[in-house]
Motif scaffolding. Structure first.
Motif, PDB file in Angstrom:
ATOM      1  N   CYS A 131       0.853  -1.195   0.000  1.00 30.20           N
ATOM      2  CA  CYS A 131       0.000   0.000   0.000  1.00 30.20           C
ATOM      3  C   CYS A 131       0.888   1.244   0.000  1.00 30.20           C
ATOM      4  O   CYS A 131       0.660   2.193  -0.752  1.00 30.20           O
ATOM      5  CB  CYS A 131      -0.910  -0.030   1.226  1.00 30.20           C
ATOM      6  N   GLU A 132       1.935   1.200   0.818  1.00 33.64           N
ATOM      7  CA  GLU A 132       2.857   2.346   0.899  1.00 33.64           C
ATOM      8  C   GLU A 132       3.570   2.584  -0.431  1.00 33.64           C
ATOM      9  O   GLU A 132       3.989   3.685  -0.731  1.00 33.64           O
ATOM     10  CB  GLU A 132       3.891   2.104   2.017  1.00 33.64           C
ATOM     11  N   GLN A 133       3.685   1.521  -1.234  1.00 37.02           N
ATOM     12  CA  GLN A 133       4.340   1.659  -2.550  1.00 37.02           C
ATOM     13  C   GLN A 133       3.347   2.022  -3.651  1.00 37.02           C
ATOM     14  O   GLN A 133       3.665   1.958  -4.835  1.00 37.02           O
ATOM     15  CB  GLN A 133       5.038   0.350  -2.910  1.00 37.02           C
ATOM     16  N   GLY A 134       2.121   2.325  -3.274  1.00 30.17           N
ATOM     17  CA  GLY A 134       1.138   2.803  -4.252  1.00 30.17           C
ATOM     18  C   GLY A 134       0.341   1.716  -4.959  1.00 30.17           C
ATOM     19  O   GLY A 134      -0.339   1.990  -5.952  1.00 30.17           O
ATOM     20  N   PHE A 135       0.416   0.504  -4.464  1.00 30.42           N
ATOM     21  CA  PHE A 135      -0.347  -0.588  -5.087  1.00 30.42           C
ATOM     22  C   PHE A 135      -1.812  -0.524  -4.674  1.00 30.42           C
ATOM     23  O   PHE A 135      -2.132  -0.094  -3.559  1.00 30.42           O
ATOM     24  CB  PHE A 135       0.209  -1.945  -4.635  1.00 30.42           C
ATOM     25  N   GLU A 136      -2.683  -0.976  -5.580  1.00 30.19           N
ATOM     26  CA  GLU A 136      -4.056  -1.242  -5.163  1.00 30.19           C
ATOM     27  C   GLU A 136      -4.038  -2.655  -4.588  1.00 30.19           C
ATOM     28  O   GLU A 136      -3.373  -3.549  -5.123  1.00 30.19           O
ATOM     29  CB  GLU A 136      -5.038  -1.188  -6.331  1.00 30.19           C
ATOM     30  N   ILE A 137      -4.753  -2.861  -3.501  1.00 26.60           N
ATOM     31  CA  ILE A 137      -4.744  -4.173  -2.847  1.00 26.60           C
ATOM     32  C   ILE A 137      -6.036  -4.905  -3.195  1.00 26.60           C
ATOM     33  O   ILE A 137      -7.133  -4.366  -3.010  1.00 26.60           O
ATOM     34  CB  ILE A 137      -4.641  -4.024  -1.304  1.00 26.60           C
ATOM     35  N   ARG A 184      -7.292   2.122  -0.906  1.00 22.33           N
ATOM     36  CA  ARG A 184      -7.091   1.379  -2.158  1.00 22.33           C
ATOM     37  C   ARG A 184      -7.192  -0.121  -1.937  1.00 22.33           C
ATOM     38  O   ARG A 184      -6.282  -0.873  -2.226  1.00 22.33           O
ATOM     39  CB  ARG A 184      -5.714   1.734  -2.747  1.00 22.33           C
ATOM     40  N   VAL A 185      -8.294  -0.548  -1.397  1.00 22.90           N
ATOM     41  CA  VAL A 185      -8.443  -1.980  -1.164  1.00 22.90           C
ATOM     42  C   VAL A 185      -9.783  -2.455  -1.719  1.00 22.90           C
ATOM     43  O   VAL A 185     -10.792  -1.763  -1.626  1.00 22.90           O
ATOM     44  CB  VAL A 185      -8.281  -2.318   0.346  1.00 22.90           C
ATOM     45  N   LEU A 186      -9.730  -3.613  -2.357  1.00 22.42           N
ATOM     46  CA  LEU A 186     -10.942  -4.185  -2.930  1.00 22.42           C
ATOM     47  C   LEU A 186     -10.993  -5.656  -2.510  1.00 22.42           C
ATOM     48  O   LEU A 186      -9.971  -6.348  -2.551  1.00 22.42           O
ATOM     49  CB  LEU A 186     -10.874  -4.077  -4.465  1.00 22.42           C
ATOM     50  N   GLY A 228      -5.002  -7.975 -17.242  1.00 17.69           N
ATOM     51  CA  GLY A 228      -5.208  -6.541 -17.441  1.00 17.69           C
ATOM     52  C   GLY A 228      -4.376  -5.619 -16.568  1.00 17.69           C
ATOM     53  O   GLY A 228      -4.656  -4.425 -16.502  1.00 17.69           O
ATOM     54  N   VAL A 229      -3.359  -6.142 -15.879  1.00 20.57           N
ATOM     55  CA  VAL A 229      -2.615  -5.289 -14.943  1.00 20.57           C
ATOM     56  C   VAL A 229      -1.148  -5.203 -15.367  1.00 20.57           C
ATOM     57  O   VAL A 229      -0.542  -6.207 -15.727  1.00 20.57           O
ATOM     58  CB  VAL A 229      -2.726  -5.863 -13.503  1.00 20.57           C
ATOM     59  N   VAL A 282      -0.945  -3.786  -8.810  1.00 16.94           N
ATOM     60  CA  VAL A 282      -1.935  -4.480  -7.972  1.00 16.94           C
ATOM     61  C   VAL A 282      -1.247  -5.569  -7.150  1.00 16.94           C
ATOM     62  O   VAL A 282      -0.431  -6.332  -7.668  1.00 16.94           O
ATOM     63  CB  VAL A 282      -3.059  -5.107  -8.841  1.00 16.94           C
ATOM     64  N   LEU A 283      -1.577  -5.612  -5.865  1.00 17.15           N
ATOM     65  CA  LEU A 283      -1.167  -6.747  -5.029  1.00 17.15           C
ATOM     66  C   LEU A 283      -2.389  -7.633  -4.851  1.00 17.15           C
ATOM     67  O   LEU A 283      -3.434  -7.177  -4.391  1.00 17.15           O
ATOM     68  CB  LEU A 283      -0.688  -6.281  -3.645  1.00 17.15           C
ATOM     69  N   LEU A 284      -2.256  -8.891  -5.255  1.00 19.70           N
ATOM     70  CA  LEU A 284      -3.345  -9.849  -5.067  1.00 19.70           C
ATOM     71  C   LEU A 284      -2.971 -10.750  -3.898  1.00 19.70           C
ATOM     72  O   LEU A 284      -1.913 -11.381  -3.893  1.00 19.70           O
ATOM     73  CB  LEU A 284      -3.542 -10.683  -6.334  1.00 19.70           C
ATOM     74  N   ILE A 285      -3.845 -10.802  -2.921  1.00 23.75           N
ATOM     75  CA  ILE A 285      -3.536 -11.527  -1.685  1.00 23.75           C
ATOM     76  C   ILE A 285      -4.787 -12.295  -1.245  1.00 23.75           C
ATOM     77  O   ILE A 285      -5.896 -11.958  -1.668  1.00 23.75           O
ATOM     78  CB  ILE A 285      -3.024 -10.510  -0.622  1.00 23.75           C
ATOM     79  N   ALA A 286      -4.595 -13.319  -0.409  1.00 26.50           N
ATOM     80  CA  ALA A 286      -5.737 -14.176  -0.064  1.00 26.50           C
ATOM     81  C   ALA A 286      -6.086 -14.139   1.417  1.00 26.50           C
ATOM     82  O   ALA A 286      -5.200 -14.007   2.267  1.00 26.50           O
ATOM     83  CB  ALA A 286      -5.411 -15.619  -0.441  1.00 26.50           C
ATOM     84  N   GLN A 287      -7.365 -14.275   1.697  1.00 24.19           N
ATOM     85  CA  GLN A 287      -7.797 -14.602   3.064  1.00 24.19           C
ATOM     86  C   GLN A 287      -7.170 -15.964   3.366  1.00 24.19           C
ATOM     87  O   GLN A 287      -7.135 -16.833   2.488  1.00 24.19           O
ATOM     88  CB  GLN A 287      -9.328 -14.689   3.083  1.00 24.19           C
ATOM     89  N   THR A 288      -6.686 -16.162   4.564  1.00 22.20           N
ATOM     90  CA  THR A 288      -5.915 -17.387   4.839  1.00 22.20           C
ATOM     91  C   THR A 288      -6.722 -18.676   4.667  1.00 22.20           C
ATOM     92  O   THR A 288      -6.146 -19.733   4.444  1.00 22.20           O
ATOM     93  CB  THR A 288      -5.333 -17.364   6.276  1.00 22.20           C
TER      94      THR A 288
END
Ligand code: SF4
Length: 288
Positions: A117-123, A144-146, A186-187, A163-169
Motif C-alpha cells: 500500500c505504501e508503494q502505491g499498489f491497489e490491494i 485502495r483496497v478491494l 489486465g494489470v 496491484v497486489l493480489l492476496i488471499a484470506q488465509t
C-alpha cells in the motif's frame, strides 16, 4: 464396525494459541475478555465461558459502546483473525491491556498489505468481505483496497497499473487461482501473494484422504465456520456418504447401514474432545 477419529483433526495452531493464552491468563487469576468470538464452535465457547472467559461484541466495541470503564483490569484478547490498525489505536487510546493472539500468518498478510500500500499498489483481497480477518486486513490500506469473492468481481478493479493480489488465509485455492488468472491479463505490475494458510491447504488433502478411507464420514463442526464448510464440501466430493453435524441429535442411524467403518473428522475449530464424545455416543447408539 470400526469408528476412526481423523488423526489430523483438531484446532489449527492459530486457534490453539488463542485458547491457550486465554486459559493461561484465567488460571493466573486474570479477567480476560475476547474481542469477538474466539472460535466458531458453540460448545467450545461454552467450555471457555465456564472457565471464566468473557466476550465483547467487536462491532459494538468499535462503535464505542463497550467503554474502557467496563474493561477495567481486564485483558482484552485479540483473536487469531487479528484487528485493523484503527481498532488497535482505539484500544491504545482507551488504555486497555491487550493479549494479542493474532496468528503469525495473518500478521504476515497485514504487513504485506501495509508494505505494498505504501508503494502505491491497489490491494485486492480474495476473501469474504465480512470475515473478521478480511475486515481487519482492509484497514491496512483503507483507500485502495478491494475484496473479491464472486466470479466477475475482478471487473471492479479501479487501478490497472500496480496491484497486489492476496488471499484470506482460509479461502479455497481454486478461487484464488481464478482471480490470479483473470487479473493477470489486465494489470501492468501484478504481485501475487498466495497467503492461503499451509495448514488449511494440507488439511484439505488430509480430509479427502480420510474420507476415502472410511465407508461413512461424520463431519462435526459449527455451521458458521466457513473453513469447515469448505472442508466438508471436499469431504463429500470424495465420499458421498459424508454427513455434516453440529450436534449428536442430528445423527441418523440409517447412515451407517452396511458400513464397516465410520470416520469422525471436523474443521479447524472442532476440538478433539468433541470427536471423542461423538465416538462414544455413536458406539452407544449403535450398541458397539
Ligand atoms: S492462518 Fe491458519 S493457523 Fe492461522 S488462524 Fe488461520 S487457519 Fe489457523
Amino acid at each position: 464396525m470400526k469408528i476412526n477419529i481423523d488423526a489430523y483433526a483438531g484446532f489449527c495452531p492459530g486457534v490453539r494459541k488463542a485458547i491457550q493464552l486465554a486459559e493461561q491468563q484465567i488460571k493466573a487469576g486474570k479477567k480476560v475478555a475476547a474481542l469477538g468470538s474466539l472460535i466458531h464452535n458453540e460448545r467450545e465457547l461454552e467450555r471457555l465461558r465456564q472457565l471464566g472467559l468473557n466476550q465483547i461484541d467487536q462491532d459494538q466495541f468499535e462503535k464505542g459502546k463497550a467503554t474502557s470503564g467496563s474493561l477495567n483490569e481486564t485483558l482484552l484478547l485479540i483473536r487469531a483473525h487479528g484487528i485493523s490498525p484503527q481498532l488497535s489505536e482505539q484500544i491504545k487510546t482507551q488504555n486497555i491491556n491487550c493479549l494479542d493472539a493474532t496468528c503469525s500468518l495473518v500478521t504476515r498478510s497485514q504487513k504485506l498489505i501495509q508494505q505494498y500500500c505504501e508503494q502505491g499498489f491497489e490491494i485486492v483481497i480474495v476473501g469474504k468481505k465480512d470475515h473478521p480477518e478480511v475486515k481487519a486486513l482492509q484497514g491496512y490500506c483503507q483507500d485502495r483496497v478491494l475484496v473479491v469473492f464472486y466470479r466477475g468481481d475482478e471487473r471492479k478493479i479501479l487501478q490497472k497499473e500496480k496491484v497486489l493480489l492476496i488471499a484470506q488465509t482460509t479461502i479455497e485455492e481454486d478461487r484464488f487461482n481464478y482471480f490470479t488468472k483473470k487479473i493477470m491479463k489486465g494489470v501492468d505490475e501484478l504481485v501475487v501473494k498466495n497467503t492461503i494458510c499451509p495448514i488449511v491447504k494440507n488439511r484439505q488433502q488430509q480430509v479427502v484422504n480420510f474420507s476415502k478411507q472410511n465407508d461413512v464420514v461424520v463431519f462435526v463442526a459449527s455451521r458458521n465456520s466457513s473453513n469447515s464448510k469448505i472442508l466438508f464440501e471436499l469431504c463429500r466430493k470424495s465420499n458421498p456418504r459424508c454427513h455434516f453435524v453440529s450436534s449428536i441429535a442430528e445423527i441418523n442411524r440409517e447412515w451407517f447401514s452396511e458400513a464397516n467403518s465410520i470416520g469422525l473428522t471436523g474443521g479447524a475449530s472442532t476440538p478433539v474432545w468433541q470427536l471423542l464424545e461423538f465416538k462414544k455416543l455413536i458406539e452407544h447408539e449403535l450398541n458397539l
